[in-house]
Design a protein around this motif. Structure first.
Motif, PDB file in Angstrom:
ATOM      1  N   GLY A   1       0.805  -1.211   0.000  1.00 27.91           N
ATOM      2  CA  GLY A   1       0.000   0.000   0.000  1.00 27.91           C
ATOM      3  C   GLY A   1       0.837   1.260   0.000  1.00 27.91           C
ATOM      4  N   LEU A   2       2.176   1.106  -0.043  1.00 30.57           N
ATOM      5  CA  LEU A   2       3.107   2.235  -0.037  1.00 30.57           C
ATOM      6  C   LEU A   2       2.837   3.167   1.150  1.00 30.57           C
ATOM      7  N   LYS A   3       2.556   2.567   2.297  1.00 31.10           N
ATOM      8  CA  LYS A   3       2.227   3.347   3.480  1.00 31.10           C
ATOM      9  C   LYS A   3       3.430   4.166   3.930  1.00 31.10           C
ATOM     10  N   GLY A   4       3.205   5.463   4.126  1.00 34.19           N
ATOM     11  CA  GLY A   4       4.240   6.366   4.603  1.00 34.19           C
ATOM     12  C   GLY A   4       5.225   6.817   3.545  1.00 34.19           C
ATOM     13  N   LEU A   5       5.013   6.395   2.290  1.00 36.91           N
ATOM     14  CA  LEU A   5       5.977   6.731   1.233  1.00 36.91           C
ATOM     15  C   LEU A   5       6.105   8.232   1.026  1.00 36.91           C
ATOM     16  N   LYS A   6       4.985   8.917   0.900  1.00 41.41           N
ATOM     17  CA  LYS A   6       5.039  10.337   0.571  1.00 41.41           C
ATOM     18  C   LYS A   6       5.728  11.141   1.667  1.00 41.41           C
ATOM     19  N   GLU A   7       5.456  10.811   2.930  1.00 37.96           N
ATOM     20  CA  GLU A   7       6.080  11.548   4.025  1.00 37.96           C
ATOM     21  C   GLU A   7       7.601  11.343   4.031  1.00 37.96           C
ATOM     22  N   VAL A   8       8.057  10.103   3.773  1.00 35.99           N
ATOM     23  CA  VAL A   8       9.492   9.834   3.757  1.00 35.99           C
ATOM     24  C   VAL A   8      10.155  10.543   2.574  1.00 35.99           C
ATOM     25  N   MET A   9       9.498  10.545   1.419  1.00 37.83           N
ATOM     26  CA  MET A   9      10.055  11.219   0.245  1.00 37.83           C
ATOM     27  C   MET A   9      10.180  12.724   0.488  1.00 37.83           C
ATOM     28  N   LYS A  10       9.182  13.314   1.123  1.00 36.06           N
ATOM     29  CA  LYS A  10       9.244  14.743   1.432  1.00 36.06           C
ATOM     30  C   LYS A  10      10.371  15.038   2.431  1.00 36.06           C
ATOM     31  N   LYS A  11      10.498  14.169   3.411  1.00 34.85           N
ATOM     32  CA  LYS A  11      11.560  14.356   4.410  1.00 34.85           C
ATOM     33  C   LYS A  11      12.931  14.278   3.747  1.00 34.85           C
ATOM     34  N   ASN A  12      13.124  13.315   2.849  1.00 35.11           N
ATOM     35  CA  ASN A  12      14.392  13.192   2.139  1.00 35.11           C
ATOM     36  C   ASN A  12      14.689  14.436   1.314  1.00 35.11           C
ATOM     37  N   LYS A  13      13.660  14.966   0.668  1.00 33.33           N
ATOM     38  CA  LYS A  13      13.865  16.153  -0.172  1.00 33.33           C
ATOM     39  C   LYS A  13      14.222  17.372   0.678  1.00 33.33           C
ATOM     40  N   ARG A  14      13.529  17.552   1.814  1.00 32.79           N
ATOM     41  CA  ARG A  14      13.827  18.695   2.677  1.00 32.79           C
ATOM     42  C   ARG A  14      15.259  18.607   3.221  1.00 32.79           C
ATOM     43  N   GLU A  15      15.667  17.421   3.657  1.00 34.92           N
ATOM     44  CA  GLU A  15      17.022  17.267   4.174  1.00 34.92           C
ATOM     45  C   GLU A  15      18.059  17.510   3.087  1.00 34.92           C
ATOM     46  N   ARG A  16      17.748  17.083   1.887  1.00 35.90           N
ATOM     47  CA  ARG A  16      18.680  17.305   0.776  1.00 35.90           C
ATOM     48  C   ARG A  16      18.833  18.789   0.475  1.00 35.90           C
ATOM     49  N   ASP A  17      17.720  19.509   0.477  1.00 35.82           N
ATOM     50  CA  ASP A  17      17.774  20.948   0.219  1.00 35.82           C
ATOM     51  C   ASP A  17      18.538  21.678   1.312  1.00 35.82           C
ATOM     52  N   GLU A  18      18.314  21.277   2.567  1.00 36.28           N
ATOM     53  CA  GLU A  18      19.023  21.919   3.673  1.00 36.28           C
ATOM     54  C   GLU A  18      20.527  21.656   3.588  1.00 36.28           C
ATOM     55  N   ASP A  19      20.905  20.438   3.220  1.00 25.39           N
ATOM     56  CA  ASP A  19      22.326  20.116   3.116  1.00 25.39           C
ATOM     57  C   ASP A  19      22.984  20.827   1.955  1.00 25.39           C
ATOM     58  N   SER A  20      22.226  21.052   0.877  1.00 22.77           N
ATOM     59  CA  SER A  20      22.811  21.732  -0.277  1.00 22.77           C
ATOM     60  C   SER A  20      23.181  23.169   0.069  1.00 22.77           C
ATOM     61  N   VAL A  21      22.433  23.774   1.013  1.00 24.23           N
ATOM     62  CA  VAL A  21      22.759  25.140   1.441  1.00 24.23           C
ATOM     63  C   VAL A  21      24.074  25.150   2.203  1.00 24.23           C
ATOM     64  N   ARG A  22      24.312  24.088   2.984  1.00 23.21           N
ATOM     65  CA  ARG A  22      25.536  24.008   3.777  1.00 23.21           C
ATOM     66  C   ARG A  22      26.681  23.331   3.037  1.00 23.21           C
ATOM     67  N   HIS A  23      26.469  22.965   1.780  1.00 20.55           N
ATOM     68  CA  HIS A  23      27.445  22.151   1.062  1.00 20.55           C
ATOM     69  C   HIS A  23      28.791  22.839   0.932  1.00 20.55           C
ATOM     70  N   GLU A  24      28.798  24.156   0.741  1.00 20.86           N
ATOM     71  CA  GLU A  24      30.047  24.862   0.521  1.00 20.86           C
ATOM     72  C   GLU A  24      30.923  24.868   1.766  1.00 20.86           C
ATOM     73  N   ASP A  25      30.321  24.637   2.943  1.00 21.46           N
ATOM     74  CA  ASP A  25      31.091  24.657   4.177  1.00 21.46           C
ATOM     75  C   ASP A  25      31.708  23.309   4.511  1.00 21.46           C
ATOM     76  N   GLN A  26      31.388  22.288   3.737  1.00 18.25           N
ATOM     77  CA  GLN A  26      31.887  20.955   4.048  1.00 18.25           C
ATOM     78  C   GLN A  26      33.273  20.755   3.450  1.00 18.25           C
ATOM     79  N   TYR A  27      34.053  19.898   4.086  1.00 20.57           N
ATOM     80  CA  TYR A  27      35.365  19.564   3.556  1.00 20.57           C
ATOM     81  C   TYR A  27      35.219  18.758   2.269  1.00 20.57           C
TER      82      TYR A  27
END
Length: 604
Positions: free
Chosen positions: A525-551
């Motif tokens: 039933g793909l239960k919880g799929l949409k919430e996990v996909m949204k969470k992954n996308k938000r975390e990816r966007d947040e990390d991309s902002v901090r990407h320049e500060d990473q080694y």
């Protein structure tokens, strides 16, 4: 109040009448007249009181004084102050003037003098409500943008291509029996019924590689514990376990085709390419080093027609062609560059239809295809063609390709990008062509993550994710058709479909291997799929902002390698001398790293 030395006395409405002269001097500096007009009236009455300090004082009429105060309402606040003898405003006068001003402001308020605290509370509540409203509005806009992103570049699912009952009837009468298994393995209905069947537990570190032999009866696995295990997966038991001979995390172990399961090729973080010779009595005869990269070697590419040749790629940007029939097996085929800059490699794969073609990917955004027959580094650095998603060509983000694979017929090429999506290219297109399909919703950031086709005709795309789930997309519609929790440790790295049966093996940060088969009673039933996909996308966007500060990962690798090389050389382990004596290569690095390096599951 009485005045000393003949000063006039000014009384309040509730005054007592007379005061002694000594008391007048004490109080004179502390208080002033309430009203200038009242003081003037008192001065007029002063001669009547000139009889001396002990004489009687005249008391002004209180009613008359009130009357005069009422007459001054038209000039309210204009003379509500008093002066001391030196002309300065007295403390009592200032206090009284301030109180009268506050009272006047209260009288002028529409609410009849509501307190300031209640008004301030109301203002705070209004501000909080406005802030909540703005946050809710922003959340709604973000949700709309997320829904639009999830729904973009999708097509409608096609109808089922396999029906169970008609197919079983045809099989019973011998019609299309050869195609039965192929159609079953590629059926969406069975993919949607995949579930966990069991676990293979033997390793004591993260399992970085799983690979079926060509017949599908054995499964090889390699781990951070530097050991390789050969499994009879059907009965879930280990039939052989041996030391790989590597000094750091084992990244891949593969059976060479048409070798009778007697030859196993391996690569690891120490940069070594090793070959294990296995006996029919379930014993490892020896392991030999056949090549040495000057950086970690993540992947091997097998020639589907050859039992003795394969390719390797390393973070030193070198591609070795290895032929076990030669005295010096390793031959440097290419050094991957972009302009004059070397590009470290994470992945390599041989085209199963055109075995002289191979594709590589690594520390930039380009998929490069080479032809082994004509690699000329002076001509486009030897590259036959390059592919890249158009929006990543000029991207400032440091995008890497962690894994790529060809489809069953070599017509398509699948590439997984670090903290980006998975893209499908047509390998027959011209140089610079854009992608055909895009698969999204997972997260590829924490480790060097794999991707694969699933199904005998590459009908599906399967990938792990940093969220610990396994995603299967329909290749044509790019829609998720299966979503499973695959790793308690949080990351699924390796996915190996069975070569002939509907099922697969997976591994990740957990120390076990998981087996999956289509045995569920009902489709997912793909239960919880949409919430996990949204969470992954938000975390990816947040990390991309901090990407320049990473080694930069290359800098980290260089520093770690430098520190390891400064360690004193360890004593050879039992069996090391035997394994390293044979099959050295002039193209191999002479540099040996001292001591096992357990960098647990660190991304390269």
């Amino acid at each position: 109040m009485a005045a000393a030395d003949g000063e006039p006395a000014v009384l309040n409405a509730g005054g007592s009448g007379e005061k002694e002269p000594g008391e007048e001097e004490k109080e004179e500096d502390a208080s002033g007249s309430r009203d200038v007009r009242a003081q003037c009236s008192a001065l007029d009455a002063a001669p009547a009181e000139a009889g001396g300090p002990s004489g009687d004082k005249a008391m002004p009429d209180v009613a008359a004084e009130k009357e005069e105060e009422e007459d001054t309402d038209s000039m309210d606040g204009s003379v509500l102050y008093s002066l001391t003898e030196d002309g300065r405003e007295s403390e009592g006068g200032r206090r009284e003037r301030d109180e009268d001003k506050r009272a006047a402001r209260k009288r002028n308020r529409p609410d009849g003098g509501a307190t300031r605290s209640s008004s301030s509370d109301e203002d705070d509540e209004d501000e909080e409500e406005e802030e909540e409203r703005q946050q809710q509005q922003q959340q709604e806009e973000d949700d709309e943008a997320m829904e639009a992103w999830l729904g973009a570049e999708l097509s409608d699912l096609r109808g089922p291509t396999w029906r169970a009952v008609p197919s079983l009837r045809s099989r019973e009468i011998g019609r299309d029996s050869r195609q039965f298994v192929r159609r079953v393995c590629g059926a969406r209905g069975l993919v949607q019924r995949l579930e966990l069947q069991g676990r293979l537990e033997r390793h004591t570190g993260c399992v970085n590689t799983v690979h079926f032999n060509p017949s599908g009866t054995r499964l090889a696995s390699g781990s951070d514990d530097l050991r390789v295990v050969i499994w009879d997966w059907a009965v879930r038991s280990a039939v052989l376990e041996f030391d790989s001979g590597h000094k750091s995390n084992v990244f891949q172990a593969k059976f060479l085709p048409h070798s009778g399961d007697s030859t196993l090729a391996m690569c690891a973080r120490d940069g070594q390419i090793r070959v294990a010779e296995l006996s029919a009595t379930q014993r490892c005869k020896n392991t030999k080093r056949v090549a040495q990269h000057k950086g970690a070697a993540h992947k091997l590419a097998l020639d589907p027609d050859s039992p003795c040749s394969f390719l390797s790629a390393g973070e030193d940007a070198v591609v070795f062609g290895i032929d076990l029939r030669l005295d010096r097996p390793a031959n440097k085929l290419a050094v991957v560059k972009e302009g004059d800059k070397k590009v470290g490699l994470y992945t390599i794969y041989v085209n199963p239809a055109r075995t002289h073609h191979f594709a590589v990917g690594g520390r930039d955004q380009y998929v490069r295809i080479y032809d082994q027959r004509k690699i000329n580094e002076s001509d486009n650095n030897g590259v036959l063609k390059k592919f890249c998603p158009s929006h990543l060509v000029s991207s400032e983000s440091k995008t890497n390709i962690t894994c790529l694979v060809y489809s069953h017929d070599g017509a398509e090429l699948l590439a997984s990008y670090n903290d980006e999506d998975i893209y499908l290219f047509d390998s027959n297109h011209s140089d610079g062509a854009d992608y055909r399909r895009r698969y999204k919703g997972h997260r590829n950031n924490a480790t060097v993550k794999g991707v694969n086709f699933y199904g005998p005709c590459s009908e599906f795309v399967v990938s792990g994710s940093d969220c610990g789930h396994i995603y299967l997309w329909d290749k044509y519609s790019a829609r998720v058709v299966q979503f499973m929790e695959g790793d308690r440790g949080g990351v699924v790295n390796c996915l190996e479909p069975h070569p002939h049966l509907p099922g697969m093996a997976t591994s990740g940060l957990d120390h076990d291997i998981k087996l999956w088969a289509p045995t569920a009673e009902s489709p997912t039933g793909l239960k919880g799929l949409k919430e996990v996909m949204k969470k992954n996308k938000r975390e990816r966007d947040e990390d991309s902002v901090r990407h320049e500060d990473q080694y930069d990962t290359q800098l980290l690798w260089f520093l770690m390698r430098h520190m390891r090389n400064r360690r004193p050389a360890r004593r050879p382990r039992e069996g090391d001398a035997e394994t390293d004596e044979s099959w050295s290569s002039p193209d191999s690095s002479d540099e040996e790293e001292g001591g096992p390096d357990h960098v647990q599951c660190m991304s390269s």
